[in-house]
Design an enzyme around this catalytic site. Structure first.
Site, PDB file in Angstrom:
ATOM      1  CB  THR A  51      -0.900  -0.011   1.253  1.00 49.94           C
ATOM      2  OG1 THR A  51      -1.522   1.256   1.400  1.00 49.94           O
ATOM      3  CG2 THR A  51      -0.099  -0.277   2.532  1.00 49.94           C
ATOM      4  CG  ASP A  52      -1.084   4.961  -1.093  1.00 52.79           C
ATOM      5  OD1 ASP A  52      -1.671   4.331  -0.197  1.00 52.79           O
ATOM      6  OD2 ASP A  52      -1.657   5.838  -1.783  1.00 52.79           O
ATOM      7  CD  GLU A  53      -3.512   3.563   4.304  1.00 53.42           C
ATOM      8  OE1 GLU A  53      -3.328   3.331   5.508  1.00 53.42           O
ATOM      9  OE2 GLU A  53      -4.643   3.629   3.784  1.00 53.42           O
ATOM     10  CE1 TYR A  83      -3.626  -2.712   5.552  1.00 61.37           C
ATOM     11  CE2 TYR A  83      -3.364  -0.376   5.068  1.00 61.37           C
ATOM     12  CZ  TYR A  83      -3.466  -1.685   4.641  1.00 61.37           C
ATOM     13  OH  TYR A  83      -3.406  -1.975   3.302  1.00 61.37           O
ATOM     14  CE  LYS A 142      -0.148  -4.669   2.968  1.00 59.96           C
ATOM     15  NZ  LYS A 142      -0.537  -6.005   2.424  1.00 59.96           N
TER      16      LYS A 142
HETATM   17  P1  NAD Z   1      -9.903  -7.443   1.920  1.00 60.09           P
HETATM   18  O1  NAD Z   1      -9.939  -7.112   3.364  1.00 60.09           O
HETATM   19  O2  NAD Z   1     -11.095  -7.176   1.082  1.00 60.09           O
HETATM   20  O3  NAD Z   1      -9.539  -8.990   1.717  1.00 60.09           O
HETATM   21  C1  NAD Z   1      -8.542  -9.631   2.468  1.00 60.09           C
HETATM   22  C2  NAD Z   1      -8.653 -11.123   2.225  1.00 60.09           C
HETATM   23  O4  NAD Z   1      -7.604 -11.778   2.975  1.00 60.09           O
HETATM   24  C3  NAD Z   1      -9.978 -11.726   2.712  1.00 60.09           C
HETATM   25  O5  NAD Z   1     -10.476 -12.618   1.753  1.00 60.09           O
HETATM   26  C4  NAD Z   1      -9.589 -12.458   3.995  1.00 60.09           C
HETATM   27  O6  NAD Z   1     -10.432 -13.573   4.276  1.00 60.09           O
HETATM   28  C5  NAD Z   1      -8.165 -12.888   3.673  1.00 60.09           C
HETATM   29  N1  NAD Z   1      -7.368 -13.134   4.875  1.00 60.09           N
HETATM   30  C6  NAD Z   1      -7.239 -12.310   5.967  1.00 60.09           C
HETATM   31  N2  NAD Z   1      -6.443 -12.893   6.889  1.00 60.09           N
HETATM   32  C7  NAD Z   1      -6.035 -14.077   6.366  1.00 60.09           C
HETATM   33  C8  NAD Z   1      -5.187 -15.127   6.817  1.00 60.09           C
HETATM   34  N3  NAD Z   1      -4.594 -15.072   8.033  1.00 60.09           N
HETATM   35  N4  NAD Z   1      -4.977 -16.201   6.026  1.00 60.09           N
HETATM   36  C9  NAD Z   1      -5.578 -16.288   4.790  1.00 60.09           C
HETATM   37  N5  NAD Z   1      -6.407 -15.326   4.319  1.00 60.09           N
HETATM   38  C10 NAD Z   1      -6.623 -14.233   5.083  1.00 60.09           C
HETATM   39  O7  NAD Z   1      -8.614  -6.676   1.362  1.00 60.09           O
HETATM   40  P2  NAD Z   1      -8.366  -5.977  -0.051  1.00 60.09           P
HETATM   41  O8  NAD Z   1      -8.877  -4.603  -0.007  1.00 60.09           O
HETATM   42  O9  NAD Z   1      -8.784  -6.911  -1.112  1.00 60.09           O
HETATM   43  O10 NAD Z   1      -6.768  -5.873  -0.023  1.00 60.09           O
HETATM   44  C11 NAD Z   1      -5.965  -6.949  -0.496  1.00 60.09           C
HETATM   45  C12 NAD Z   1      -4.499  -6.552  -0.343  1.00 60.09           C
HETATM   46  O11 NAD Z   1      -4.256  -5.335  -1.055  1.00 60.09           O
HETATM   47  C13 NAD Z   1      -4.069  -6.285   1.095  1.00 60.09           C
HETATM   48  O12 NAD Z   1      -2.777  -6.803   1.268  1.00 60.09           O
HETATM   49  C14 NAD Z   1      -4.058  -4.767   1.203  1.00 60.09           C
HETATM   50  O13 NAD Z   1      -3.119  -4.343   2.156  1.00 60.09           O
HETATM   51  C15 NAD Z   1      -3.641  -4.388  -0.194  1.00 60.09           C
HETATM   52  N6  NAD Z   1      -4.088  -3.076  -0.675  1.00 60.09           N
HETATM   53  C16 NAD Z   1      -5.407  -2.735  -0.624  1.00 60.09           C
HETATM   54  C17 NAD Z   1      -5.812  -1.511  -1.142  1.00 60.09           C
HETATM   55  C18 NAD Z   1      -7.272  -1.092  -1.121  1.00 60.09           C
HETATM   56  O14 NAD Z   1      -7.574   0.050  -1.430  1.00 60.09           O
HETATM   57  N7  NAD Z   1      -8.201  -1.971  -0.792  1.00 60.09           N
HETATM   58  C19 NAD Z   1      -4.881  -0.637  -1.697  1.00 60.09           C
HETATM   59  C20 NAD Z   1      -3.525  -1.015  -1.708  1.00 60.09           C
HETATM   60  C21 NAD Z   1      -3.147  -2.242  -1.214  1.00 60.09           C
HETATM   61  O1  DAU Z   2      -4.149   3.886   0.304  1.00 56.18           O
HETATM   62  C1  DAU Z   2      -4.356   2.510   0.208  1.00 56.18           C
HETATM   63  C2  DAU Z   2      -5.239   2.043   1.348  1.00 56.18           C
HETATM   64  O2  DAU Z   2      -6.550   2.502   1.055  1.00 56.18           O
HETATM   65  C3  DAU Z   2      -5.234   0.530   1.532  1.00 56.18           C
HETATM   66  O3  DAU Z   2      -3.941   0.107   1.892  1.00 56.18           O
HETATM   67  C4  DAU Z   2      -6.247   0.117   2.614  1.00 56.18           C
HETATM   68  O4  DAU Z   2      -6.304  -1.296   2.710  1.00 56.18           O
HETATM   69  C5  DAU Z   2      -7.603   0.656   2.220  1.00 56.18           C
HETATM   70  O5  DAU Z   2      -8.545   0.360   3.240  1.00 56.18           O
HETATM   71  C6  DAU Z   2      -7.541   2.164   1.995  1.00 56.18           C
HETATM   72  O6  DAU Z   2      -7.283   2.853   3.237  1.00 56.18           O
HETATM   73  P1  DAU Z   2      -8.055   4.209   3.626  1.00 56.18           P
HETATM   74  O7  DAU Z   2      -8.040   4.360   5.080  1.00 56.18           O
HETATM   75  O8  DAU Z   2      -7.554   5.347   2.821  1.00 56.18           O
HETATM   76  O9  DAU Z   2      -9.549   3.825   3.066  1.00 56.18           O
HETATM   77  P2  DAU Z   2     -11.012   4.068   3.700  1.00 56.18           P
HETATM   78  O10 DAU Z   2     -11.994   3.695   2.652  1.00 56.18           O
HETATM   79  O11 DAU Z   2     -11.149   3.448   5.046  1.00 56.18           O
HETATM   80  O12 DAU Z   2     -11.034   5.647   3.882  1.00 56.18           O
HETATM   81  C7  DAU Z   2     -10.831   6.521   2.784  1.00 56.18           C
HETATM   82  C8  DAU Z   2     -10.886   7.956   3.314  1.00 56.18           C
HETATM   83  O13 DAU Z   2     -12.224   8.232   3.734  1.00 56.18           O
HETATM   84  C9  DAU Z   2     -10.015   8.187   4.537  1.00 56.18           C
HETATM   85  O14 DAU Z   2      -9.485   9.498   4.493  1.00 56.18           O
HETATM   86  C10 DAU Z   2     -10.977   8.061   5.710  1.00 56.18           C
HETATM   87  C11 DAU Z   2     -12.280   8.562   5.128  1.00 56.18           C
HETATM   88  N1  DAU Z   2     -13.525   7.937   5.659  1.00 56.18           N
HETATM   89  C12 DAU Z   2     -13.589   6.583   5.732  1.00 56.18           C
HETATM   90  C13 DAU Z   2     -14.723   5.952   6.208  1.00 56.18           C
HETATM   91  C14 DAU Z   2     -14.804   4.448   6.312  1.00 56.18           C
HETATM   92  C15 DAU Z   2     -14.594   8.736   6.024  1.00 56.18           C
HETATM   93  O15 DAU Z   2     -14.520   9.982   5.944  1.00 56.18           O
HETATM   94  N2  DAU Z   2     -15.730   8.116   6.495  1.00 56.18           N
HETATM   95  C16 DAU Z   2     -15.839   6.756   6.630  1.00 56.18           C
HETATM   96  O16 DAU Z   2     -16.902   6.272   7.098  1.00 56.18           O
END
Ligand code: NAD
Ligand code: DAU
Length: 344
Positions: A131-133, A156, A160
């Protein structure tokens, strides 16, 4: 890459990536999806894939922290590459209860790396989804590049960052062939409705209030999930061993603007069930701005995102409107508890 071990394939991005690999890409091998099926994993996402690709898709319910089970899977399925999505992914949950984040994101990654170390000669690629975080928070100016120092601010992002360091260390120390992608915020179908965009879409459809943290001026870079999938596959195939690639959408947007955009689109078709934006208590340690420079991926591997925010958000809204049954199913008892305890 003939046999890819894909972790977390039943979550949001993993599901979209498996669909992309089997239905749209030039990949011809087999995917072994290992998923623990936490609250975020939904086995129904890939039921059709199980039927349509019986030779090329295997699902195994397992925890990546289970060392013996994972070693068995590597051996049984002759795993030659790993695409590692499995993680606890929601920042707010990591603030309330970090335990599972440390366990899965750090120990689980370590476990997979150990499996690879014990069969190093068989592994052609370990691709780690990050992630960029990990880079922390930006002011008004500037972008994250691959050389930006790590400065994670939430449990989180710290977990990561730790996993990224471990993956790189296994490359330097043991010669594990690996790549890492650090991506910005994804949105699209199958995203669990705890994250901003699906939460706002569903609340707006249902006439509930639309919670915006703090002043709503935090900025995120948004990427449609299919574009993330093409980036991952590009890096897995052509990325240079040992390298990191930033992935982004080139779409910076304040949270309040995203919420307003969703409301405007729903309003066009009279789907907006009352617009009640509500500014709520801010997230502790809330990162102010993310912005990503993906020049390296663009120039070295010729990748760029295709979807505009408007087309991506419209497609996402349509998916949530058309898939109400999916929504009801993922809203388990555990989800209800999260919503009740988190949004007071
Ligand atoms: P998600 O939470 O939707 O899915 C996570 C999956 O991992 C689920 O299916 C869960 O059951 C599985 N899981 C969790 N713990 C586990 C374990 N111990 N063993 C096996 N499986 C397990 O997440 P996502 O949004 O699809 O993100 C996937 C990956 O991408 C993550 O590594 C996250 O850090 C990264 N990522 C997400 C975003 C985003 O915006 N969603 C952006 C950048 C990177
Ligand atoms: O940047 C990549 C990341 O993006 C991933 O690594 C994470 O897995 C993914 O969850 C996401 O993280 P964020 O914290 O940025 O996403 P989220 O959707 O939780 O929140 C997006 C923005 O919106 C953040 O600034 C918080 C705000 N927010 C979020 C929620 C859930 C609100 O204002 N209200 C809300 O109810």
């Amino acid at each position: 890459m003939k046999n890819i071990l894909l972790t977390g394939g039943s979550g949001f991005i993993g599901t979209c990536f498996i669909r992309y690999l089997l239905k749209e890409s030039d990949f011809t091998g087999r995917i072994v999806n290992v998923d623990k099926l936490t609250y975020a994993g939904n086995p129904e996402n890939l039921i059709d894939i199980e039927k349509d690709f019986p030779e090329r898709y295997v699902f195994i319910k397992a925890d990546i922290c289970d060392a013996a089970k994972m070693a068995g899977i590597f051996g049984k399925y002759q795993i030659d590459s790993v695409c590692h999505f499995a993680a606890e992914s929601h920042v707010d949950r990591s603030i309330v209860k970090p335990d599972a984040f440390i366990q899965t994101n750090i120990m689980g990654t370590f476990n997979l790396l150990e499996c690879c170390r014990s069969r190093l000669k068989d592994i052609v690629r370990f691709h780690h989804i990050s992630t960029d975080e990990v880079y922390g928070s930006l002011g008004r100016e500037g972008y994250f590049t691959e050389n930006t120092p790590y400065k994670p601010n939430s449990p989180y992002s710290a977990s990561k960052a730790s996993s990224d360091h471990l993956v790189r260390a296994y490359h330097k120390t043991y010669g594990l062939p690996m790549t890492i992608s650090n991506c910005s915020n994804n949105y699209g179908p199958y995203q669990f409705p705890e994250k901003l965009i699906p939460l706002i879409i569903l609340n707006a459809l249902e006439g509930k209030s639309l919670p915006v943290y703090g002043d709503g001026l935090n900025v995120r870079d948004w990427l449609f999930v299919r574009d993330h999938c093409t980036a991952i596959w590009t890096i897995m195939k052509n990325g240079k061993n040992g390298e990191t690639y930033n992935v982004g959408g080139n779409i910076e947007m304040e949270n309040i603007k995203i919420v307003e955009m969703i409301c405007d689109i729903l309003d066009e078709t009279n789907r907006l069930n009352d617009n009640r934006i509500q500014f709520v208590k801010d997230r502790p340690g809330h990162d102010r701005r993310y912005a990503i420079d993906f020049t390296k991926l663009n120039q070295e591997l010729n990748w760029s995102p295709e979807a505009s925010l408007e087309t991506g958000i419209r497609e996402t809204i349509k998916w949530y409107v058309d898939n109400r049954r999916w929504v009801e199913r993922v809203r388990s008892g555990e989800y209800q508890t999260w919503i009740k305890t988190h949004y007071i």
